[in-house]
Design a protein around this motif. Structure first.
Motif, PDB file in Angstrom:
ATOM      1  N   UNK A  24      -0.768  -5.558   1.710  1.00 41.50           N
ATOM      2  CA  UNK A  24      -0.076  -4.745   0.620  1.00 41.50           C
ATOM      3  C   UNK A  24       0.112  -3.431   0.554  1.00 41.50           C
ATOM      4  N   UNK A  25       0.362  -3.086   2.093  1.00 43.99           N
ATOM      5  CA  UNK A  25       0.865  -1.693   2.493  1.00 43.99           C
ATOM      6  C   UNK A  25       1.939  -2.091   3.624  1.00 43.99           C
ATOM      7  N   UNK A  26       2.685  -0.928   3.741  1.00 47.98           N
ATOM      8  CA  UNK A  26       3.587  -1.159   4.892  1.00 47.98           C
ATOM      9  C   UNK A  26       2.583  -0.691   6.291  1.00 47.98           C
ATOM     10  N   UNK A  27       2.041  -1.759   6.964  1.00 46.26           N
ATOM     11  CA  UNK A  27       1.398  -1.015   8.052  1.00 46.26           C
ATOM     12  C   UNK A  27       1.964  -0.847   9.299  1.00 46.26           C
ATOM     13  N   UNK A  28       3.289  -0.841   9.462  1.00 50.02           N
ATOM     14  CA  UNK A  28       4.252  -0.557  10.575  1.00 50.02           C
ATOM     15  C   UNK A  28       3.830   0.787  11.132  1.00 50.02           C
ATOM     16  N   UNK A  29       3.327   0.787  12.528  1.00 54.97           N
ATOM     17  CA  UNK A  29       3.164   2.025  13.235  1.00 54.97           C
ATOM     18  C   UNK A  29       4.153   2.245  14.328  1.00 54.97           C
ATOM     19  N   UNK A  30       4.555   1.448  15.125  1.00 57.16           N
ATOM     20  CA  UNK A  30       5.295   1.554  16.347  1.00 57.16           C
ATOM     21  C   UNK A  30       5.786   0.454  16.935  1.00 57.16           C
ATOM     22  N   UNK A  31       6.640   0.524  17.792  1.00 53.59           N
ATOM     23  CA  UNK A  31       7.095  -0.707  18.814  1.00 53.59           C
ATOM     24  C   UNK A  31       8.271  -1.660  18.135  1.00 53.59           C
ATOM     25  N   UNK A  32       8.238  -2.542  18.934  1.00 51.82           N
ATOM     26  CA  UNK A  32       9.073  -3.893  18.260  1.00 51.82           C
ATOM     27  C   UNK A  32      10.717  -3.517  18.771  1.00 51.82           C
TER      28      UNK A  32
ATOM     29  N   UNK B 124       6.022 -17.060  -4.405  1.00 48.78           N
ATOM     30  CA  UNK B 124       5.016 -16.073  -3.987  1.00 48.78           C
ATOM     31  C   UNK B 124       5.525 -14.898  -4.132  1.00 48.78           C
ATOM     32  N   UNK B 125       5.347 -14.067  -5.183  1.00 51.75           N
ATOM     33  CA  UNK B 125       5.684 -12.806  -5.230  1.00 51.75           C
ATOM     34  C   UNK B 125       5.074 -11.644  -4.422  1.00 51.75           C
ATOM     35  N   UNK B 126       5.865 -11.232  -3.330  1.00 47.06           N
ATOM     36  CA  UNK B 126       5.294 -10.145  -2.660  1.00 47.06           C
ATOM     37  C   UNK B 126       6.002  -8.723  -2.927  1.00 47.06           C
ATOM     38  N   UNK B 127       5.085  -8.140  -3.759  1.00 47.60           N
ATOM     39  CA  UNK B 127       5.652  -6.940  -4.357  1.00 47.60           C
ATOM     40  C   UNK B 127       5.610  -5.682  -3.756  1.00 47.60           C
ATOM     41  N   UNK B 128       6.719  -5.100  -3.392  1.00 46.58           N
ATOM     42  CA  UNK B 128       6.359  -3.699  -2.613  1.00 46.58           C
ATOM     43  C   UNK B 128       5.821  -2.655  -3.287  1.00 46.58           C
ATOM     44  N   UNK B 129       5.099  -1.732  -2.408  1.00 44.55           N
ATOM     45  CA  UNK B 129       4.975  -1.853  -0.990  1.00 44.55           C
ATOM     46  C   UNK B 129       4.238  -2.868  -0.402  1.00 44.55           C
ATOM     47  N   UNK B 130       4.729  -3.729   0.539  1.00 50.97           N
ATOM     48  CA  UNK B 130       3.767  -4.625   1.183  1.00 50.97           C
ATOM     49  C   UNK B 130       4.508  -4.978   2.607  1.00 50.97           C
ATOM     50  N   UNK B 131       3.649  -5.651   3.446  1.00 51.13           N
ATOM     51  CA  UNK B 131       4.276  -6.168   4.801  1.00 51.13           C
ATOM     52  C   UNK B 131       4.222  -7.603   4.769  1.00 51.13           C
ATOM     53  N   UNK B 132       5.182  -8.291   5.455  1.00 49.17           N
ATOM     54  CA  UNK B 132       5.180  -9.837   5.812  1.00 49.17           C
ATOM     55  C   UNK B 132       5.122  -9.767   7.246  1.00 49.17           C
ATOM     56  N   UNK B 133       4.191 -10.608   7.766  1.00 52.93           N
ATOM     57  CA  UNK B 133       3.888 -10.617   9.059  1.00 52.93           C
ATOM     58  C   UNK B 133       3.680 -12.036   9.577  1.00 52.93           C
ATOM     59  N   UNK B 134       4.336 -12.208  10.670  1.00 50.00           N
ATOM     60  CA  UNK B 134       4.157 -13.452  11.574  1.00 50.00           C
ATOM     61  C   UNK B 134       3.316 -13.330  12.865  1.00 50.00           C
ATOM     62  N   UNK B 135       2.119 -14.043  12.973  1.00 44.90           N
ATOM     63  CA  UNK B 135       1.634 -13.937  14.312  1.00 44.90           C
ATOM     64  C   UNK B 135       1.754 -15.211  15.104  1.00 44.90           C
ATOM     65  N   UNK B 136       1.995 -15.116  16.406  1.00 38.81           N
ATOM     66  CA  UNK B 136       2.058 -16.086  17.459  1.00 38.81           C
ATOM     67  C   UNK B 136       1.262 -15.658  18.710  1.00 38.81           C
ATOM     68  N   UNK B 137      -0.144 -15.890  18.185  1.00 38.23           N
ATOM     69  CA  UNK B 137      -1.057 -15.600  19.198  1.00 38.23           C
ATOM     70  C   UNK B 137      -1.263 -16.687  20.405  1.00 38.23           C
TER      71      UNK B 137
ATOM     72  N   UNK C 228       7.778  -8.819  11.841  1.00 39.55           N
ATOM     73  CA  UNK C 228       7.142  -8.177  10.678  1.00 39.55           C
ATOM     74  C   UNK C 228       8.347  -7.816   9.933  1.00 39.55           C
ATOM     75  N   UNK C 229       8.376  -7.452   8.747  1.00 39.05           N
ATOM     76  CA  UNK C 229       9.047  -6.520   7.745  1.00 39.05           C
ATOM     77  C   UNK C 229       8.337  -6.010   6.803  1.00 39.05           C
ATOM     78  N   UNK C 230       8.818  -4.913   6.409  1.00 35.34           N
ATOM     79  CA  UNK C 230       8.236  -4.308   4.896  1.00 35.34           C
ATOM     80  C   UNK C 230       9.269  -4.241   3.900  1.00 35.34           C
ATOM     81  N   UNK C 231       8.384  -4.745   2.798  1.00 27.67           N
ATOM     82  CA  UNK C 231       9.042  -4.648   1.498  1.00 27.67           C
ATOM     83  C   UNK C 231       8.799  -3.286   0.605  1.00 27.67           C
ATOM     84  N   UNK C 232       9.818  -2.370   0.394  1.00 30.08           N
ATOM     85  CA  UNK C 232       9.746  -1.140  -0.258  1.00 30.08           C
ATOM     86  C   UNK C 232       9.251  -1.390  -1.470  1.00 30.08           C
ATOM     87  N   UNK C 233       8.884  -0.233  -2.097  1.00 25.53           N
ATOM     88  CA  UNK C 233       8.486  -0.106  -3.380  1.00 25.53           C
ATOM     89  C   UNK C 233       9.708  -0.117  -4.304  1.00 25.53           C
TER      90      UNK C 233
END
Length: 219
Positions: free
Chosen positions: A109-117, A184-197, A75-80
Motif C-alpha cells: 500500500x505504498x510506492x516502495x521503489x528506492x533505486x535501480x532497475x 482486484x482494486x489496487x488503489x494508489x498510492x501502492x506498488x504492484x510487484x513480481x518476484x522471481x526468486x 515492479x510498477x507504482x500506482x499513483x494517488x
C-alpha cells in the motif's frame, strides 16, 4: 472523463417510463461484453513486457532463501488518484537452473521503489488511443537490480514454487499464465510487484503483464 458513455440513439431509448430495447447485432443477437472488453474498448487496458520483444531477462539476484522482498524482478507504482485492476501475467521461462525457484505476485500500500532497475514503458491495448498509462517507477531488474524499501501491508495475489532444478525438454505449464477474472482494486498510492526468486542460479525469462486503469473517483 467518464468511464462509460451512454448514447440513447444506440440504445434506442423510448419515452420516459418505457424500458429501452437492448443493443443487438444485425442478426438480432444481444450485445454482451465482459468488464475487460469494456475497459479495452475504452482505452483503459495496458500492456507491459521486456523492452525489446524476445530479449531474455534475468530474474532477481540469487539468494539461498529464494524470494527477497526488497528485490523484485518487475515492479510498477500506482499513483494517488488512480486505481488498477490486474488482469494477466504471462511468464515465458527460459531457464530455471537453480535448486529452488519461487514466483510471487504481491501488492503493497505504498510506492516502495528506492533505486535501480531498467525502465520500461506500458503500452495501451488500443493502438489508436492516445491515453498513456499513469503508472510510475515501472522497471524490470535485468541488467540493474531493483531496490525496494520494506513492504507495508503486502497482499499476496499469486505464488508458485518449484523445488527442483531445470532439466532439458521440461515444460512449465503450471506457471505460464495466471489470470485474475475478478476485479482486484489496487488503489494508489501502492506498488504492484513480481518476484522471481532462485537459489544457486537466477532464472531467465520473458514476460507480458496486463491491467486496467481507472480514475479512483469512479471506484
Amino acid at each position: 472523463m467518464s468511464l462509460f458513455e451512454v448514447r440513447t440513439e444506440v440504445l434506442l431509448a423510448a419515452g420516459e417510463g418505457t424500458p429501452p430495447a437492448g443493443a443487438m447485432s444485425k442478426f438480432g443477437v444481444p450485445a454482451v461484453m465482459s468488464k475487460w472488453d469494456l475497459f479495452a474498448l475504452g482505452g483503459r487496458m495496458f500492456n507491459l513486457g521486456e523492452g525489446t520483444v524476445g530479449t531474455v531477462l534475468t530474474g532477481q539476484a540469487v539468494n539461498a532463501a529464494g524470494i527477497v522482498l526488497t528485490a523484485p524482478a518487475i515492479r510498477l507504482a500506482v499513483p494517488t488518484g488512480t486505481t488498477i485492476f490486474p488482469r494477466r501475467l504471462n511468464l515465458a521461462i527460459e531457464t530455471t537452473a537453480g535448486t529452488l525457484n519461487e514466483i510471487a505476485v504481491v501488492a503493497s500500500d505504498t510506492d516502495s521503489y528506492t533505486s535501480g532497475g531498467t525502465a520500461v514503458v506500458p503500452k495501451n491495448w488500443r493502438m489508436d488511443d492516445k491515453r498513456s498509462s499513469a503508472m510510475e517507477n515501472v522497471y524490470h531488474c535485468s541488467g540493474s537490480a531493483i531496490v525496494e524499501a520494506a513492504l507495508t501491508n503486502p497482499r499476496h495475489l499469486w505464488k508458485y514454487v518449484r523445488p527442483a532444478a531445470f532439466t532439458a525438454g521440461e515444460t512449465f505449464e503450471g506457471l505460464t499464465t495466471v489470470k485474475w477474472d475478478d476485479l482486484i482494486p489496487l488503489i494508489g498510492p501502492c506498488s504492484f510487484l513480481v518476484y522471481l526468486g532462485a537459489a544457486t542460479t537466477a532464472l531467465t525469462y520473458m514476460f507480458a503483464l496486463d491491467w486496467a486503469e481507472v480514475d479512483s473517483a469512479v471506484v
